[in-house]
Write an enzyme that holds these catalytic residues in place. Structure first.
Site: not given
Length: 554
Positions: A110, A162-163
């Site tokens: 988003h 997240t990586k």
């Protein structure tokens, strides 16, 4: 509602009725959405399967309760999305990937830049998620947008990724960290000196490339002399001593010498131009090989049916330009082919099983247009060809044509090189889907059937690095991976050079060096180096068929 075991354990579907029910479901899904299932796939009727588009490889399945929604999904062979997993956004999955229950793949995000607009009203972004081959994602793991999971990775249950995750890593935790490498040792965690080490490695590679280029330059006269023969008063080149004579051997010799600013030793420009001019047929404008003539029963010049006659438009036409000349005659068969005939021919090409051959045909046709435009004042442009290509490119793969059971993406990727070389690259036009093309090409580049060091041939490597190089002109998407791939292959190519003889077409077959292998690998090395920003260190650049700059901007 009665739940069936096969919805959650699809390998249990064995009866003919179960198989037919599944086939009907897949046919309906293919018709409803823009997608394609491979063979022996399974998607449970108890899943929520509502993608924007999809392509799912052989023997892959989606279990009951899984949610696949608002996604552009590419999934390879032998993959599974198990019960209650969620897949959304732009997702690319390699071969042999197992996604456990309750895993979430969110390949979108988003927007939230504005504090004045509610988050749900702000635009979505999507970098996408890419998962390599042979990956196991444990139950309850979450992978967020923009992440690339390398090959042979294990993502522990409950991990929040997240990586990016490197190949062979085992990761876990929130946020996920590399716990160790499956290769052993302490290869998993990057040290604070990694950046400095990479910089030193880059400098060392630049030095090696510079030394290589300087060394090759001094060997070119002896190398070309090795492939030259004489018969009475006639001098000529062979690709390899003792092999059949070819038109291409002259062209390779010219282009190898031109890379280093010279002519083949002992030849004048006028002699070479006269020799090459003599290969063209004035009526058709094509260039059949006198030592391998077309089959008289099947040869139709008007439809460019002979592959050597086609290829020599490239080889001879560009070699003449390198010599400061041009084809003596316009390519009449290309000039006469109107749009309806062109579209009929393009539609009839074997895109499902020979995309390379389709690209080869387009390469010739577009190159004929180029020669006619530049040298003969033609007004016939490739606008209709670009229109057809744009409307027939697959936005899920970025390519044209279909993979095959035997060779996977080899045909479409190699065909992509041939057709884009003569169209988008030659005329300086942007590709329609460069990022999805990168995904597909990089997935293909991991196929050990073609890219193990002892199997590398010049066509397969060229047909990966030129498309990636071309895509990089439009996007930085997955640039680090492309550069890493290029660096690895630079090292391999440098090891393949045979002093005063050049390269073999199959790099490891060092006893089979030839003009074709030498010209191609020198050009490939330049492309690999250019992708890494190091091409200026080589001291030469490709000429003719493998030159990098657009030849005629529209």
């Amino acid at each position: 509602m009665t739940l069936r075991p096969i919805d959650y354990m699809p390998w249990m579907a064995k009866t003919e009725e179960e198989r037919q029910t599944q086939q009907t479901l897949q046919d309906n899904l293919e018709a409803r959405f823009e997608g394609k299932f491979g063979s022996n796939c399974f998607v449970s009727a108890e899943s929520l399967f509502y993608p924007d588009s999809f392509r799912i490889g052989d023997r892959s399945y989606i279990a009951g309760g899984a949610i696949v929604r608002n996604t552009h999904l590419i999934m390879g062979k032998d993959c599974s999305i198990n019960a209650y997993a969620v897949v959304s956004g732009r997702i690319t999955i390699g071969d042999g990937v197992r996604i456990a229950s309750h895993v979430s793949l969110y390949g979108f995000n988003h927007g939230y830049a504005s504090t004045e607009i509610p988050i749900f009203q702000q635009p979505h972004t999507s970098l996408g998620i890419v998962i390599g081959d042979d990956v196991w994602i444990g139950a309850g793991a979450v992978i967020l947008d923009g992440v690339r999971i390398g090959s042979h990775v294990i993502v522990a249950a409950g991990a929040i990724v997240t990586k990016d995750v490197p190949d062979y890593a085992i990761v876990g935790g929130n946020p996920a960290k590399v716990l160790r490498s499956r290769l052993g040792g302490d290869r998993s965690v990057a040290s604070t000196s990694d950046a400095n080490d990479r910089g030193k490695g880059r400098d060392a590679l630049a030095t090696r490339l510079n030394k290589f280029g300087a060394g090759v330059a001094g060997q070119i006269p002896d190398l070309l002399h090795h492939y030259e023969e004489a018969d009475g008063n006639e001098r000529y080149f062979r690709d390899r001593p003792g092999f059949k004579r070819t038109v291409r051997a002259y062209c390779d010799a010219v282009e190898i010498a031109a890379m280093f600013g010279d002519l083949p030793p002992g030849w004048s420009r006028e002699e070479l131009i006269a020799k090459l001019d003599g290969f063209q047929d004035a009526e058709s404008g094509l260039l059949p090989d006198p030592w391998s003539p077309p089959d008289e029963e099947t040869y139709d010049p008007a439809l460019l049916t002979d592959h050597l006659s086609r290829y020599h438009l490239l080889a001879v036409g560009y070699a003449l330009e390198v010599l400061g000349s041009a084809l003596p005659h316009a390519v009449q068969v290309v000039e006469r082919l109107d749009t309806p005939a062109l579209y009929a021919k393009l539609a009839a090409l074997p895109w499902t099983n020979n995309a390379w051959g389709c690209g080869d045909w387009i390469d010739c046709y577009a190159t004929g247009l180029y020669h006619n435009l530049k040298h003969f004042g033609s007004t016939k442009r490739p606008d209709d060809l670009f229109g057809w290509l744009h409307t027939h490119a697959n936005r899920l793969t970025g390519l044209w044509g279909e993979p095959t059971e035997a060779d996977g993406w080899l045909q479409p990727v190699n065909g992509f090189y041939r057709l884009t070389r003569a169209t988008y690259a030659q005329f300086g036009m942007p590709l329609p889907y460069p990022e999805t093309a990168i995904d597909t090409i990089l997935a293909h580049s991991r196929n050990a059937k073609f890219f193990r060091e002892d199997r590398l041939n010049a066509c397969n490597v060229l047909d990966v690095i030129h498309p990636l190089w071309l895509c990089m002109k439009q996007t930085d998407y997955r640039r680090d991976e492309i550069v890493a791939w290029a660096e690895r292959h630079i090292e391999i190519v440098l090891r393949g050079w045979v002093p005063n003889r050049g390269f073999a077409f199959v790099l490891s077959e060092r006893e089979s060096t030839g003009l074709q292998g030498t010209e191609m690998w020198l050009s490939i090395l330049y492309l690999l180096a250019d992708a890494c920003g190091l091409s200026s260190t080589l001291g030469y650049e490709p000429k003719g068929v493998h030159r990098l700059e657009p030849a005629w901007r529209l």
